[in-house]
Design a protein around this motif. Structure first.
Motif, PDB file in Angstrom:
ATOM      1  N   UNK A 145       0.834  -1.206   0.000  1.00  0.00           N
ATOM      2  CA  UNK A 145       0.000   0.000   0.000  1.00  0.00           C
ATOM      3  C   UNK A 145       0.869   1.256   0.000  1.00  0.00           C
ATOM      4  N   UNK A 146       1.914   1.254   0.820  1.00  0.00           N
ATOM      5  CA  UNK A 146       2.789   2.421   0.903  1.00  0.00           C
ATOM      6  C   UNK A 146       3.520   2.668  -0.407  1.00  0.00           C
ATOM      7  N   UNK A 147       4.026   1.605  -1.037  1.00  0.00           N
ATOM      8  CA  UNK A 147       4.758   1.772  -2.295  1.00  0.00           C
ATOM      9  C   UNK A 147       3.832   2.218  -3.421  1.00  0.00           C
ATOM     10  N   UNK A 148       2.629   1.698  -3.457  1.00  0.00           N
ATOM     11  CA  UNK A 148       1.684   2.133  -4.491  1.00  0.00           C
ATOM     12  C   UNK A 148       1.348   3.610  -4.328  1.00  0.00           C
ATOM     13  N   UNK A 149       1.214   4.040  -3.083  1.00  0.00           N
ATOM     14  CA  UNK A 149       0.952   5.461  -2.846  1.00  0.00           C
ATOM     15  C   UNK A 149       2.167   6.305  -3.240  1.00  0.00           C
ATOM     16  N   UNK A 150       3.357   5.813  -2.935  1.00  0.00           N
ATOM     17  CA  UNK A 150       4.580   6.547  -3.245  1.00  0.00           C
ATOM     18  C   UNK A 150       4.750   6.749  -4.747  1.00  0.00           C
ATOM     19  N   UNK A 151       4.418   5.707  -5.535  1.00  0.00           N
ATOM     20  CA  UNK A 151       4.609   5.779  -6.987  1.00  0.00           C
ATOM     21  C   UNK A 151       3.339   6.179  -7.733  1.00  0.00           C
ATOM     22  N   UNK A 152       2.300   6.582  -6.987  1.00  0.00           N
ATOM     23  CA  UNK A 152       1.033   7.037  -7.588  1.00  0.00           C
ATOM     24  C   UNK A 152       0.450   5.961  -8.511  1.00  0.00           C
ATOM     25  N   UNK A 153       0.390   4.750  -7.972  1.00  0.00           N
ATOM     26  CA  UNK A 153      -0.217   3.636  -8.717  1.00  0.00           C
ATOM     27  C   UNK A 153      -1.712   3.915  -8.864  1.00  0.00           C
ATOM     28  N   UNK A 154      -2.199   3.936 -10.109  1.00  0.00           N
ATOM     29  CA  UNK A 154      -3.579   4.358 -10.369  1.00  0.00           C
ATOM     30  C   UNK A 154      -4.359   3.226 -11.026  1.00  0.00           C
ATOM     31  N   UNK A 155      -5.483   2.806 -10.466  1.00  0.00           N
ATOM     32  CA  UNK A 155      -6.328   1.802 -11.122  1.00  0.00           C
ATOM     33  C   UNK A 155      -6.743   2.280 -12.513  1.00  0.00           C
ATOM     34  N   UNK A 156      -6.819   1.343 -13.436  1.00  0.00           N
ATOM     35  CA  UNK A 156      -7.186   1.695 -14.802  1.00  0.00           C
ATOM     36  C   UNK A 156      -6.009   2.064 -15.675  1.00  0.00           C
TER      37      UNK A 156
END
Length: 359
Positions: free
Chosen positions: A124-135
């Motif tokens: 969760x933290x890494x996805x937030x850090x790299x602005x992981x966006x669904x779609x």
């Protein structure tokens, strides 16, 4: 030898003086009653006994002082030996810890599953850090320092290296953190990530995958230049442990390598920048064609050999160059293209499947 004499003689003197000191009173106790019966003898012997007792006392004092000095020397030596043992214990513990660290690193490169996998909180933290966006489809380009990652990202985004929105490029490593680049084409759903080169001072090989959070990406392109590095193989093995990641092996700078191989086969004194005659030009074209095929065959064979040695799943390698990548991803043709179109199709197919699975 001279240093040993005090250590041997002083204890002996101490023992002798003690014996003499003890013997004098005993002798006196024995002789004095006799002397009382013989006054003439007493007058002679008693002064002698008085003279002997003083030297004996002095000898006893010196011997006892020497014994004390010797005892202190022994204690000092004991402390030195204890300090040496303590220092050796510290050094040994440090060596054992270093060997343990090296074993962990070696097990990583040999493909042993890492003991510490990312937690849900880490993801969760890494996805937030790299602005992981669904779609969207998140694709990271990784590899050794100086392998051409930034130029590759510019090419697949349809940009030249000097474009204002291009990723910075250079001879040395220019990327010191994971950098996010959107695709300038309005219909593209790919987000590209330029990842610092493995093996740099700030990113040791064995920490590369987990520390940078590469486990959150949908796809990872392992870009190799001259040869496979340990870090490349470690990334591929790590990708196999995460079912959500598709990995591709890409050989970059094919046009440079083919040109270098070609020029090496030309006659001595050949200069590609000078004007050449028709015969030399035909010879150059023939050699380039031969070296191009040799480069392709050797690259594919080398990649498969490295994968087999590490017990990694077999997969193809896409051989590309920057100019051809830029042309193909801009829907144009290029005479220097090898696998650029195949790589584009493979990426887009996996992108389609991933986005469909999310819907």
């Amino acid at each position: 030898m001279a240093a040993l004499i005090p250590a041997i003689i002083l204890p002996v003197l101490g023992i002798t003086s003690k014996l003499l000191a003890a013997a004098v009173p005993v002798a006196a106790a024995t002789i004095l009653p006799v002397l009382g019966k013989v006054p003439a003898a007493a007058a002679t012997i008693l002064p002698v006994l008085g003279k002997i007792s003083a030297p004996l006392a002095a000898v006893t004092h010196v011997a006892m002082a020497a014994a004390d000095t010797f005892t202190q020397a022994l204690e000092t030596r004991k402390k030195v030996e204890e300090e040496k043992r303590a220092r050796f214990a510290v050094e040994n513990a440090t060596r054992v810890a270093e060997e343990a660290r090296l074993r962990i690193e070696r097990r990583w490169f040999e493909g042993v599953r890492p003991e510490c996998r990312p937690s849900e909180e880490d993801v969760v933290q890494m996805k937030a850090k790299y602005h992981y966006s669904p779609g969207f489809f998140h694709l990271a380009v990784v590899g050794s320092s100086g392998g051409g990652k930034s130029s590759f990202i510019n090419a697949v985004r349809g940009l030249s290296n000097d474009d204002p929105i291009a990723a910075p490029t250079g001879i040395v490593e220019t990327t010191n953190k994971v950098t996010r680049y959107s695709d300038p084409r309005p219909d593209s759903q790919i987000i590209w990530y330029d990842v610092p080169g493995a093996g740099t001072q700030n990113v040791p090989d064995w920490q590369y995958f987990n520390d940078l959070g590469l486990y959150i990406f949908d796809c990872i392109i392992v870009l190799i230049d001259i040869r496979f590095f340990d870090s490349d193989l470690a990334i591929l093995r790590a990708c196999e442990q995460f079912t959500n990641i598709q990995a591709f092996v890409v050989r970059s700078k094919s046009d440079q390598h083919i040109s270098n191989m070609t020029y090496a086969k030309m006659p001595s004194g050949f200069d590609p920048l000078e004007e050449i005659d028709d015969n030399t030009r035909r010879r150059l074209v023939q050699i380039r064609s031969e070296e191009r095929m040799r480069f392709i065959e050797e690259t594919r064979r080398n990649v498969q050999m490295n994968l087999e040695r590490q017990n990694l799943s077999p997969q193809g390698v896409y051989i590309v160059c920057r100019n051809a990548m830029q042309a193909i991803w801009n829907n144009s043709n290029s005479s220097s293209a090898i696998d650029e179109a195949e790589l584009q199709n493979a990426v887009k197919e996996f992108e389609r499947r991933r986005l469909e699975s999310e819907s």
